[in-house]
Motif scaffolding. Structure first.
Motif, short mmCIF file in Angstrom:
data_model
loop_
_atom_site.label_atom_id
_atom_site.label_comp_id
_atom_site.label_asym_id
_atom_site.label_seq_id
_atom_site.Cartn_x
_atom_site.Cartn_y
_atom_site.Cartn_z
N ILE A 59 0.91 -1.12 -0.03
CA ILE A 59 0.01 0.08 0.04
C ILE A 59 0.72 1.33 -0.04
N ILE A 113 -6.15 9.28 4.15
CA ILE A 113 -6.06 8.42 5.37
C ILE A 113 -4.87 7.46 5.92
N ILE A 114 -4.39 6.89 4.63
CA ILE A 114 -3.16 6.23 4.71
C ILE A 114 -2.09 6.86 3.68
N GLU A 150 1.86 5.77 3.44
CA GLU A 150 2.83 4.87 4.07
C GLU A 150 4.42 5.64 3.70
N GLY A 157 -12.38 3.34 4.70
CA GLY A 157 -11.10 3.09 4.53
C GLY A 157 -10.59 1.91 5.41
N MET A 158 -11.56 1.20 6.43
CA MET A 158 -11.21 -0.05 7.16
C MET A 158 -10.82 -1.13 6.49
#
Lengths: 111, 115
Positions: free
Chosen positions: B45, B55-56, B58, B98-99
């Motif tokens: 990801i 939201i994410i 990396e 987004g979970m």
């Protein structure tokens, strides 16, 4: 490692045989998902199994989950040449909001 | 009808160039993702957006900048391309906020080759 590890890395079978691949992991999960990737294509979702489930079926696919052993298996029954693909397990970890994918099992079904 | 479509399918370019990859989904999903798949097929990801909000994120070099003009689109811009950026980049989408408890739908990938 926070990702699943598939075993075997590669599998070659004759059409009509069953194919079994396993996914082991080390973290706590909410769910585990299996995906298929045909050569040159994107991943296709196959089955999602939640941490409180032990077995799920979809057509010729059967997925089991053993959270005490932190492992899952994907069984393809009566395989067909069209099942030739890479199969990935993906962990929906209990902490965090992403899926983490393993390196896949490459399955070759010979006609 | 293509559910998650990304363009271009192939991208061959010189080191140091800037390029963009576009992604659109017509599934009505709230969350979109960018993944990088290396030569050993490991999928990692990079970013995730929910309703246009990041939201994410990396550990990705800041040469990579995602942009989501609306919840159906998530584009990826890459500055100063390096040899190590060669990979297949996948866009995906899913329902929910987004979970990680929803199936994800993937595009067919953009094969980026840096010369």
């Amino acid at each position: 490692s926070q990702q699943g590890e598939e075993d075997p890395q590669a599998l070659s079978i004759q059409e009509g045989e069953n194919a079994t691949m396993n996914c082991s992991y080390k973290t706590s999960i909410n769910n585990l998902q299996w995906y298929r990737q045909n050569s040159g294509r994107g991943l296709v979702h196959l089955i999602l199994i939640r941490s409180n489930e032990r077995e799920k079926h979809s057509g010729r696919l059967r997925v089991t989950l053993d959270t005490s052993k932190k492992s899952s298996s994907l069984l393809i029954t009566a395989s067909r040449a069209a099942d030739t693909a890479s199969y990935f397990c993906a962990l929906g970890q209990a902490a965090g909001n992403k899926l983490t994918f393993g390196g896949g099992t490459r399955v070759l079904v010979k006609p | 009808d293509t559910a998650v479509s990304q363009t271009p399918k192939y991208l061959v370019t010189q080191m140091g160039n800037d390029k963009s990859i576009k992604c659109e989904q017509n599934l009505g999903h709230d969350t979109m993702y960018w993944y990088k798949q290396d030569s050993k097929k490991f999928l990692k990801i990079m970013f995730s957006y929910n309703n246009k909000e990041l939201i994410i994120n990396e550990t990705v070099p800041n040469r990579f900048s995602p942009k989501s003009p609306d919840k159906a689109h998530l584009n990826l811009h890459i500055n100063s391309l390096e040899l190590g950026d060669s990979a297949v980049y996948f866009c995906a989408s899913s329902y929910g906020t987004g979970m990680n408890n929803q199936p994800q739908h993937f595009g067919d990938g953009t094969r980026l080759s840096i010369l």
